[in-house]
Write an enzyme that holds these catalytic residues in place. Structure first.
Site, PDB file in Angstrom:
ATOM      1  N   GLU A 140      -1.054   3.031   5.658  1.00 53.70           N
ATOM      2  CA  GLU A 140      -1.698   4.482   5.059  1.00 53.70           C
ATOM      3  C   GLU A 140      -2.007   4.637   6.511  1.00 53.70           C
ATOM      4  O   GLU A 140      -2.870   4.755   7.314  1.00 53.70           O
ATOM      5  CB  GLU A 140      -3.125   4.535   4.570  1.00 53.70           C
ATOM      6  N   LYS A 164       3.593  -1.780   4.500  1.00 54.53           N
ATOM      7  CA  LYS A 164       3.184  -0.406   4.769  1.00 54.53           C
ATOM      8  C   LYS A 164       1.585  -0.384   4.974  1.00 54.53           C
ATOM      9  O   LYS A 164       0.965  -0.997   5.281  1.00 54.53           O
ATOM     10  CB  LYS A 164       3.666  -0.038   2.909  1.00 54.53           C
ATOM     11  N   GLU A 180       1.927  10.484  -0.979  1.00 55.84           N
ATOM     12  CA  GLU A 180       1.340  10.062  -2.921  1.00 55.84           C
ATOM     13  C   GLU A 180       0.955  11.168  -3.136  1.00 55.84           C
ATOM     14  O   GLU A 180      -0.346  12.109  -1.986  1.00 55.84           O
ATOM     15  CB  GLU A 180       0.685   9.142  -2.294  1.00 55.84           C
ATOM     16  N   ASP A 192      -1.300  -3.377  -2.634  1.00 58.37           N
ATOM     17  CA  ASP A 192      -2.643  -3.287  -2.246  1.00 58.37           C
ATOM     18  C   ASP A 192      -3.620  -2.613  -3.780  1.00 58.37           C
ATOM     19  O   ASP A 192      -4.276  -3.179  -4.196  1.00 58.37           O
ATOM     20  CB  ASP A 192      -3.790  -3.128  -1.534  1.00 58.37           C
ATOM     21  N   ASP A 231       2.103  -4.787   1.657  1.00 58.28           N
ATOM     22  CA  ASP A 231       0.457  -3.486   1.710  1.00 58.28           C
ATOM     23  C   ASP A 231      -0.290  -3.974   3.263  1.00 58.28           C
ATOM     24  O   ASP A 231      -0.934  -5.234   2.344  1.00 58.28           O
ATOM     25  CB  ASP A 231       0.513  -3.492   0.758  1.00 58.28           C
TER      26      ASP A 231
HETATM   27  O1  KIV Z   1      -0.682  -0.261  -3.141  1.00 52.64           O
HETATM   28  C1  KIV Z   1       0.046   0.800  -4.360  1.00 52.64           C
HETATM   29  O2  KIV Z   1       0.026  -0.236  -5.441  1.00 52.64           O
HETATM   30  C2  KIV Z   1       0.907   1.936  -2.952  1.00 52.64           C
HETATM   31  C3  KIV Z   1       1.932   2.608  -4.105  1.00 52.64           C
HETATM   32  C4  KIV Z   1       1.168   2.564  -5.406  1.00 52.64           C
HETATM   33  C5  KIV Z   1       2.509   3.532  -3.472  1.00 52.64           C
HETATM   34  O3  KIV Z   1       0.576   1.951  -2.099  1.00 52.64           O
END
Ligand code: KIV
Length: 270
Positions: free
Chosen positions: A120, A118, A187, A49, A88
């Site tokens: 968070e 993915k 991160e 994202d 994401d």
């Molecule tokens: O959104 C993204 O690019 C990420 C990476 C920095 C891990 O979450």
């Protein structure tokens, strides 16, 4: 078929961790970048994202939408034949309700062509992750500095500096593994806590600003290509100055046109 063409899957990443082979992820947001990264033989491509910042020029990731993420994930997936493509989940696409989270995660696989998503968050996300994995959606976790929570953190702050934060990270990593994550992004966390988590888990840790001990590393492609000349982060290794090169090419082309050197006969249909 050569070793390099073997399709990367979550179990393969776990096997790489067992063999102490480093895992490489990069972000990509468009077809031709993704094709180049895939041809380079890296293991994973995240349609992050960060799209909202490095592609759309916004200040943070919070306003990324599902429509944008699905569109860019589709462009990336169509270009990739080997790497694991991870979509994401944007802010508030998985936090509002379980049915909405499942439907949105499913869209990354059904419409975006991704192999995994993915999201968070730490231990508080474990029950959601368990359910996503149960319905067949592989999940990559993401703890430490989770940019969708910058307002809670008060900025992009390194995590794992206090005892409470270290305990939260360690317990969250175990909860996410137990919930079924196939890997976890760490991160901007202190090296020693990243090393401790990496040693404890059976699933791979993928670091970004988490030091050398993680099982793999991920970087934002625009950052390592030097697209934004004004951007600096301690953990970014800049391999190229793409922003500067684009300026040079645009100015050379402009000079060529203005002095009548472009197009030449060989560049015209006559
Ligand atoms: O959104 C993204 O690019 C990420 C990476 C920095 C891990 O979450």
């Amino acid at each position: 078929m050569s070793q390099r063409r073997i399709k990367i899957t979550p179990p393969l990443l776990r096997q790489m961790k067992r063999k102490s082979e480093k895992i490489v992820f990069l972000t990509a947001y468009d077809y031709f970048t993704a094709r180049a990264l895939d041809r380079a033989g890296i293991e994973g491509i995240l349609v992050g994202d960060t799209l909202n910042m490095v592609f759309y020029g916004r200040e943070n990731t919070l306003s990324a939408t599902m429509e944008q993420m699905i569109g860019h994930t589709d462009a990336v997936s169509r270009a990739v034949s080997r790497a694991l493509v991870v979509g994401d989940m944007p802010f508030l696409s998985y936090q509002v309700s379980l049915p909405e989270a499942i439907a949105n995660a499913g869209r990354f696989l059904k419409e975006g062509g991704a192999a995994a998503v993915k999201l968070e968050g730490g231990m508080e996300m474990a029950s959601l992750i368990r359910r996503l994995v149960e319905v067949g959606i592989p999940v990559m976790g993401h703890i430490g500095l989770t940019p969708q929570s910058i307002n809670k953190f008060g900025g992009h702050k390194v995590q794992g500096k206090t005892e409470a934060s270290r305990n939260y990270l360690a317990e969250s990593a175990e909860a996410l593994e137990e919930a079924g994550c196939f890997a976890i992004v760490l991160e901007a966390v202190k090296n020693d806590i990243a090393a401790k988590i990496t040693a404890t888990l059976k699933i791979p840790t993928i670091g970004i600003g988490a030091g050398p001990a993680t099982d793999g590393q991920i970087m934002v492609i625009n950052d390592i290509m030097g697209m934004d000349e004004e951007f600096y982060a301690k953990f970014v290794r800049r391999y190229f100055n793409l922003g500067e090169k684009l300026r040079e090419v645009a100015s050379q082309f402009s000079n060529d046109v203005k002095r009548g050197d472009y197009p030449r006969d060989s560049e015209s249909y006559g």
